[in-house]
Design an enzyme around this catalytic site. Structure first.
Site, short mmCIF file in Angstrom:
data_model
loop_
_atom_site.label_atom_id
_atom_site.label_comp_id
_atom_site.label_asym_id
_atom_site.label_seq_id
_atom_site.Cartn_x
_atom_site.Cartn_y
_atom_site.Cartn_z
N GLY A 15 0.85 -1.08 0.19
CA GLY A 15 0.10 -0.07 0.20
C GLY A 15 0.84 1.09 -0.01
O GLY A 15 1.99 1.23 0.63
N VAL A 28 18.03 8.39 -3.38
CA VAL A 28 18.76 8.65 -4.48
C VAL A 28 19.87 9.95 -4.46
O VAL A 28 20.92 9.65 -4.69
CB VAL A 28 17.80 8.98 -5.57
CG1 VAL A 28 18.52 9.47 -7.08
CG2 VAL A 28 16.69 7.88 -6.17
N ARG A 76 1.27 -5.41 -5.80
CA ARG A 76 1.37 -6.63 -4.84
C ARG A 76 1.72 -7.74 -5.94
O ARG A 76 1.17 -7.71 -6.86
CB ARG A 76 0.13 -6.82 -4.07
CG ARG A 76 -0.14 -5.75 -3.14
CD ARG A 76 -1.32 -6.21 -2.12
NE ARG A 76 -2.01 -4.88 -1.45
CZ ARG A 76 -1.44 -4.48 -0.26
NH1 ARG A 76 -0.11 -4.92 0.22
NH2 ARG A 76 -1.89 -3.35 0.18
N GLY A 106 5.62 -1.84 3.88
CA GLY A 106 5.26 -2.25 5.13
C GLY A 106 5.49 -3.64 5.39
O GLY A 106 6.64 -4.20 5.08
N ASP A 107 4.95 -4.39 6.26
CA ASP A 107 5.33 -5.68 6.74
C ASP A 107 5.57 -6.82 5.62
O ASP A 107 6.57 -7.60 5.43
CB ASP A 107 4.51 -6.39 7.79
CG ASP A 107 4.84 -7.66 8.62
OD1 ASP A 107 5.69 -7.38 9.15
OD2 ASP A 107 4.43 -8.71 8.19
N THR A 129 3.96 3.06 6.24
CA THR A 129 2.47 2.50 5.99
C THR A 129 1.49 3.30 6.98
O THR A 129 2.12 3.80 8.17
CB THR A 129 2.24 1.33 6.71
OG1 THR A 129 0.86 0.84 7.03
CG2 THR A 129 3.13 0.65 7.72
N ASP A 131 -0.57 2.74 8.79
CA ASP A 131 -1.55 1.90 9.71
C ASP A 131 -0.42 1.97 11.05
O ASP A 131 -0.76 1.75 12.36
CB ASP A 131 -1.49 0.48 9.74
CG ASP A 131 -3.00 0.42 8.55
OD1 ASP A 131 -3.56 1.09 8.68
OD2 ASP A 131 -2.79 -0.81 7.84
N ASP A 133 1.93 0.05 12.10
CA ASP A 133 1.60 -0.98 12.68
C ASP A 133 3.17 -2.04 12.46
O ASP A 133 2.85 -3.28 12.39
CB ASP A 133 0.56 -1.77 12.35
CG ASP A 133 0.34 -2.20 10.87
OD1 ASP A 133 1.21 -1.55 10.19
OD2 ASP A 133 -0.67 -2.92 10.21
N ARG A 175 -7.02 -2.51 9.36
CA ARG A 175 -7.79 -3.75 9.53
C ARG A 175 -7.40 -4.44 10.70
O ARG A 175 -8.06 -4.95 11.26
CB ARG A 175 -7.32 -4.38 8.05
CG ARG A 175 -8.19 -5.78 8.07
CD ARG A 175 -7.98 -6.20 6.34
NE ARG A 175 -8.63 -5.20 5.36
CZ ARG A 175 -8.12 -4.70 4.52
NH1 ARG A 175 -6.72 -4.93 4.27
NH2 ARG A 175 -8.74 -3.95 3.48
N ILE A 255 -8.86 7.98 0.45
CA ILE A 255 -8.35 9.42 0.51
C ILE A 255 -7.13 9.60 1.54
O ILE A 255 -6.58 10.34 1.50
CB ILE A 255 -9.30 10.25 0.50
CG1 ILE A 255 -10.05 10.26 2.03
CG2 ILE A 255 -10.61 10.23 -0.57
CD1 ILE A 255 -10.97 11.40 2.44
#
Length: 327
Positions: A15, A28, A76, A106-107, A129, A131, A133, A175, A255
């Site tokens: 994401g 860079v 993905r 992320g993870d 991310t 989240d 998390d 989530r 958004i």
């Protein structure tokens, strides 16, 4: 004596998060300042499998620090989860002469990076991310901007809710993690916040709080729901069945991932990008860059992926205290 790094690859995966471009720019520019070439891998690990790349110079990252999304695109990759896909990606790294890869995401991105490292490609992960998390890092790129976006949206919603004396449910991303919902709920003075880390009891967590707010003279109510705590539409139905209010539901959706990154995300991403290149220059591959107590550090990737982060439930206590008995 360590062999000099000549060329590195950089990719964004999973994401997107505001601030990814700032991290790309930092990687860079830092690499170029040390005489290291930089190759942008487009569309994440898919690009590494398919040889989708672009050579990057200082000009290619001009004026991207203020842009949301990622100029390298993201995707993905199911194929990369297979041994065959990983070997194709490794072959691309060898073909392009990459001495290391910086992976921003992320993870899932880090697990992909770990797979590459086990095939002998030095990797550095940068956590990005909304989240927030990632277990090994107290802060992840994109979280602050996503919070600000949600706060702005809720402030606007509150204006109309106040005018119509209504209850509003706002569903935010998260989530499996309630960081975004909790921070946003505190920042907007929400009547109630529902998060996946705390079992939801509609009567206790929402209905009773709305009753208390009404007894205190309030006629409009704001409930923030992390998507992992349940569907805002289902919760709205339960509120209506219980106390007769007909809540309006707003799902903020994607958004939250967009928009110009905040100063915090730009600055953090820049420091993390710089640190990632320093790791490779110093011969320290297979690391994840992280924040700890306001500082940027780096951790062994295997160790980083095994780490867990304690959810700040003390902040939920803050929320409870400031939303009860509102006069």
């Amino acid at each position: 004596m360590q062999e000099k790094i000549k060329r590195i690859g950089i990719l964004t995966s999973g994401g997107d998060a505001p601030g990814m471009n700032a991290a790309v720019r930092a990687v860079v520019r830092t690499a170029l300042s040390s005489g290291v070439e930089c190759v942008g891998i487009r569309r994440g690990y898919n690009g590494l499998i398919n040889g989708d790349f672009v050579c990057m110079d200082a000009g290619s990252v001009s004026h991207i620090i203020e842009k949301g999304g990622t100029v390298l695109y993201t995707a993905r990759s199911e194929e990369f989860m297979t041994e065959e896909g990983q070997l194709k990606a490794v072959a691309t790294c060898r073909l392009l002469g990459l001495d290391g890869v910086v992976a921003i995401g992320g993870d899932g991105t880090f697990r992909g990076a770990l797979a590459l490292s086990r095939h002998g490609i030095p990797v550095i992960g940068i956590p990005a991310t909304i989240d927030n998390d990632i277990g090994c890092s107290q802060y992840t790129i994109g979280f602050d901007t996503a919070c600000n976006t949600a706060v702005d949206a809720i402030d606007m919603l509150r204006d109309t809710m106040q005018s119509h004396e209504r209850c509003s449910l706002v569903e935010v991303m998260g989530r499996q993690a309630g960081y975004l919902a909790l921070y946003v709920g505190i920042a907007t003075g929400a009547t109630a916040v529902l998060i996946p880390e705390r079992p939801v009891d509609i009567e206790r967590d929402v209905v009773e709080k709305i009753r208390q707010a009404r007894l205190s003279g309030r006629t409009h109510y704001m409930v923030v729901v992390a998507e992992g705590a349940g569907s805002a539409f289902d919760i709205a139905g339960q509120i209506k069945a219980s106390i007769g209010l007909d809540p309006r539901v707003t799902v903020l959706g994607h958004i939250q991932r967009g928009g110009s990154p905040s100063s915090r995300d730009r600055e953090t991403a820049t420091r993390m990008g710089y640190q990632a290149v320093q790791c490779l220059l110093n011969g320290n591959g297979n690391r994840v860059v992280a924040t700890k107590d306001g500082k940027v550090v780096d951790i062994d990737i295997e160790e980083a992926l095994a780490m867990t982060k304690l959810f700040p439930m003390d902040r939920y206590d803050v929320l409870e205290a400031v939303t009860s008995h509102t006069h």
